[in-house]
Scaffold this active site. Structure first.
Site, PDB file in Angstrom:
ATOM      1  N   HIS A 201      34.352  33.564  44.279  1.00 53.62           N
ATOM      2  CA  HIS A 201      35.514  34.149  43.611  1.00 53.62           C
ATOM      3  C   HIS A 201      35.194  35.068  42.434  1.00 53.62           C
ATOM      4  O   HIS A 201      35.976  35.936  42.104  1.00 53.62           O
ATOM      5  CB  HIS A 201      36.524  33.063  43.205  1.00 53.62           C
ATOM      6  CG  HIS A 201      36.192  32.355  41.921  1.00 53.62           C
ATOM      7  ND1 HIS A 201      35.414  31.236  41.870  1.00 53.62           N
ATOM      8  CD2 HIS A 201      36.537  32.625  40.634  1.00 53.62           C
ATOM      9  CE1 HIS A 201      35.291  30.827  40.617  1.00 53.62           C
ATOM     10  NE2 HIS A 201      35.965  31.664  39.833  1.00 53.62           N
TER      11      HIS A 201
ATOM     12  N   HIS B 244      29.775  27.086  37.759  1.00 56.74           N
ATOM     13  CA  HIS B 244      31.231  27.279  37.737  1.00 56.74           C
ATOM     14  C   HIS B 244      31.824  27.458  39.145  1.00 56.74           C
ATOM     15  O   HIS B 244      32.685  26.671  39.555  1.00 56.74           O
ATOM     16  CB  HIS B 244      31.582  28.442  36.800  1.00 56.74           C
ATOM     17  CG  HIS B 244      32.986  28.925  36.927  1.00 56.74           C
ATOM     18  ND1 HIS B 244      34.074  28.128  36.626  1.00 56.74           N
ATOM     19  CD2 HIS B 244      33.498  30.104  37.353  1.00 56.74           C
ATOM     20  CE1 HIS B 244      35.189  28.816  36.846  1.00 56.74           C
ATOM     21  NE2 HIS B 244      34.861  30.018  37.292  1.00 56.74           N
TER      22      HIS B 244
ATOM     23  N   ASP C 114      40.044  27.336  39.588  1.00 57.79           N
ATOM     24  CA  ASP C 114      39.259  28.117  38.622  1.00 57.79           C
ATOM     25  C   ASP C 114      39.714  27.788  37.200  1.00 57.79           C
ATOM     26  O   ASP C 114      38.924  27.481  36.311  1.00 57.79           O
ATOM     27  CB  ASP C 114      39.493  29.603  38.946  1.00 57.79           C
ATOM     28  CG  ASP C 114      38.783  30.544  37.985  1.00 57.79           C
ATOM     29  OD1 ASP C 114      37.611  30.285  37.668  1.00 57.79           O
ATOM     30  OD2 ASP C 114      39.411  31.538  37.566  1.00 57.79           O
TER      31      ASP C 114
ATOM     32  N   ASP D 124      61.005   5.994  30.347  1.00 58.58           N
ATOM     33  CA  ASP D 124      60.043   6.057  31.452  1.00 58.58           C
ATOM     34  C   ASP D 124      58.621   6.288  30.962  1.00 58.58           C
ATOM     35  O   ASP D 124      57.828   6.922  31.618  1.00 58.58           O
ATOM     36  CB  ASP D 124      60.448   7.136  32.455  1.00 58.58           C
ATOM     37  CG  ASP D 124      60.524   8.499  31.811  1.00 58.58           C
ATOM     38  OD1 ASP D 124      60.492   8.573  30.566  1.00 58.58           O
ATOM     39  OD2 ASP D 124      60.608   9.484  32.551  1.00 58.58           O
TER      40      ASP D 124
ATOM     41  N   GLU E 286      34.082  40.564  40.773  1.00 57.45           N
ATOM     42  CA  GLU E 286      34.454  40.872  39.403  1.00 57.45           C
ATOM     43  C   GLU E 286      33.223  40.991  38.488  1.00 57.45           C
ATOM     44  O   GLU E 286      33.134  41.894  37.683  1.00 57.45           O
ATOM     45  CB  GLU E 286      35.368  39.742  38.888  1.00 57.45           C
ATOM     46  CG  GLU E 286      35.735  39.816  37.429  1.00 57.45           C
ATOM     47  CD  GLU E 286      37.055  40.523  37.207  1.00 57.45           C
ATOM     48  OE1 GLU E 286      37.623  41.028  38.193  1.00 57.45           O
ATOM     49  OE2 GLU E 286      37.506  40.579  36.052  1.00 57.45           O
ATOM     50  N   ASP E 287      32.277  40.078  38.636  1.00 54.64           N
ATOM     51  CA  ASP E 287      31.207  39.949  37.630  1.00 54.64           C
ATOM     52  C   ASP E 287      29.804  40.320  38.095  1.00 54.64           C
ATOM     53  O   ASP E 287      28.858  40.244  37.319  1.00 54.64           O
ATOM     54  CB  ASP E 287      31.134  38.492  37.114  1.00 54.64           C
ATOM     55  CG  ASP E 287      32.412  38.080  36.407  1.00 54.64           C
ATOM     56  OD1 ASP E 287      33.147  38.976  35.966  1.00 54.64           O
ATOM     57  OD2 ASP E 287      32.670  36.863  36.307  1.00 54.64           O
TER      58      ASP E 287
HETATM   59 MN    MN Z   1      36.026  31.910  37.662  1.00 48.43          MN
END
Ligand code: MN
Length: 512
Positions: free
Chosen positions: A71, A47, A143, A263, A75-76
């Site tokens: 990123h 990811h 993300d 269009d 957090e994880d």
């Molecule tokens: Mn992520």
């Protein structure tokens, strides 16, 4: 996507040192996420690798790409921000922190029913992050794009939640940043999960229609190419097909009748410079009959997000209706990539300056003034200021109008803005000494909203000073903030002069 592939893709764009740093970040993230799996069963690291790959593709600078790799670590995983700062520097740590804050804000939103009341909080945190650096949002968009493209592994409830949030928060954000292609990718993916049946139905409907018109359009395209060549204009002509989601939105407006949509397929003409854009417009109008109400000059007056192009819809002799979009290569690049186009790997220090809030509104191109406004709101939220939802909406998601100074400078304001908002936008001193207003040459009261296209003249008087009552006569956060600080300053001066007077009188008395 694996380490080797990503490094290979990044190699042409970054220096050797930067590539080493990237490799280091990949190793760091890989061991931090060790043992974690995606819902698909694949190792988690695929990811962040995919996110970083997207950021390379968008041409982002190395700090952003590295932050993309990292990123989800804070957090994880057990990784801390301090470690990241020590290893990869302050800028990267700052970006990772911003992304983490946004994720935490998102986690605060429990279920769909309570979505709206919680949007404010979520939005606020998003703003605090973006207010400091727009690159945080760009990482978040990459993300989101990867999460959307792997949504098939989630349960239905999760799919709906993520898809809806994408449509309501992330697609408009991408649009604000002028990132047209990303906005469209997010919308298409999200919509296909929100209403799969309708998505399929429209897709089929579109296919059928396009089958019929593609051949006819091909003939028009050849005619146009031939004529441009004759006039010595070098141009690239492409067909562009409307996205399913924008077809869906448009159909709602025309009561579901696809015949009313002109269009569905448009021809896009890309030329060398602005002058040629107008030349091509003239040529098209001499070849075909234009539909008057559908001529749009977004070059003279760009859309608030910076989009530029000429649009026109014409009727061919065989009664076919064709839309054209005419733009330069640069305009095309911006229309697709928006703000991200400003980063271009390691150059572009200027862009970074305004994105990181080091420039003032006045030095920004009109279409990007909203970034500064956003940063100001973020700063106020950060300092615990209470901001009403109304104020947020008008600044961020309301429609925008363009007004002009008597010299012809363009200013971009939210719909409903009052004359004082304009005055403070031009300069805080102009706001401070505003005495009266003339709009299109006529006297205009303080409480009457400005309209798109108005020419606004601020009459100033040196001795005219801001009044408390003005707080009800401004709509934008920018004007309100400037006004508040001026009022505070005046109060302070009054207190000081008051005190000085007392002292002077006392001294005088004593002398007597
Ligand atoms: Mn992520």
């Amino acid at each position: 996507m694996n380490k080797r592939e990503l490094l290979h893709r990044a190699a042409p764009h970054y220096s050797e040192n930067q590539q080493l740093e990237l490799a280091h970040a990949i190793d760091f993230a890989t061991s931090a996420h060790e043992g974690q799996k995606r819902r698909s069963g694949e190792p988690y690291i695929i990811h962040p690798l995919a996110v970083a790959d997207t950021l390379v593709e968008w041409g982002m600078d190395i700090d952003t790409v590295i932050a993309g790799i990292l990123h989800d670590t804070v957090e994880d995983t057990d990784a801390t921000l301090e470690t990241i700062e020590n290893l990869f520097g302050r800028d990267v740590a700052f970006l990772v922190d911003g992304v983490t804050k946004v994720s935490q804000a998102r986690a605060g939103m429990r279920n769909l029913e309570s979505y709206l009341p919680q949007t404010k909080d979520n939005l606020s945190k998003l703003l605090i992050a973006v207010g400091q650096d727009v690159r945080v949002i760009i990482i978040k968009l990459a993300d989101r794009l990867h999460n959307l493209s792997t949504l098939q592994h989630m349960n239905r409830e999760k799919q709906l939640k993520i898809a809806r949030e994408s449509l309501e928060v992330f697609a408009p954000m991408a649009d604000k940043l002028g990132m047209g292609r990303v906005r469209m990718q997010i919308e298409e993916l999200a919509f296909s999960y929100i209403d799969p049946t309708e998505f399929k139905r429209l897709e089929n409907m579109m296919k059928k229609r396009l089958g019929k018109s593609t051949r006819k359009l091909g003939a028009v395209r050849q005619d146009v190419e031939r004529e441009l060549k004759k006039q010595n204009i070098e141009a690239e002509v492409n067909g562009r097909v409307k996205s399913i989601y924008s077809l869906y939105k448009k159909l709602k407006k025309v009561d579901g009748n696809i015949d009313d949509i002109y269009d569905l397929m448009a021809l896009r003409i890309i030329v060398k410079d602005k002058e040629e854009c107008y030349k091509v417009l003239g040529i098209l109008h001499s070849m075909y009959q234009p539909m008057i109400s559908r001529i749009k000059d977004y070059i003279g007056i760009p859309k608030p997000n910076g989009y530029q192009s000429l649009h026109t819809t014409v009727i061919t002799p065989s009664k076919q209706i064709v839309e054209f979009q005419i733009r330069t290569r640069d305009m095309h690049e911006y229309a697709e990539r928006g703000l991200a186009a400003g980063f271009h790997y390691h150059e572009q220090k200027d862009t970074k300056n305004y994105i990181r809030g080091r420039s003032t509104a006045a030095s920004l191109p009109t279409q990007l003034q909203w970034i500064t406004q956003l940063q100001e709101i973020a700063a106020r939220l950060g300092s615990g200021d209470d901001i009403s939802q109304d104020e947020l909406n008008i600044d961020l998601f309301g429609n925008r109008i363009f007004v002009y100074s008597p010299k012809g400078d363009i200013y971009n304001l939210p719909e409903g803005a009052l004359p004082l908002d304009f005055a403070f936008m031009v300069h805080s001193d102009i706001g401070r000494h505003a005495y009266s207003f003339r709009v299109n040459g006529n006297i205009h009261s303080f409480d009457k909203p400005l309209q798109n296209g108005d020419v606004v003249e601020v009459v100033t008087r040196k001795l005219s000073m801001p009044k408390q009552a003005w707080l009800d006569l401004v709509k934008t956060g920018h004007a309100r903030e400037k006004l508040r600080s001026q009022l505070k300053k005046m109060e302070l001066i009054e207190t000081l002069t008051g005190a000085a007077n007392i002292i002077r009188q006392k001294t005088l008395r004593r002398k007597k």
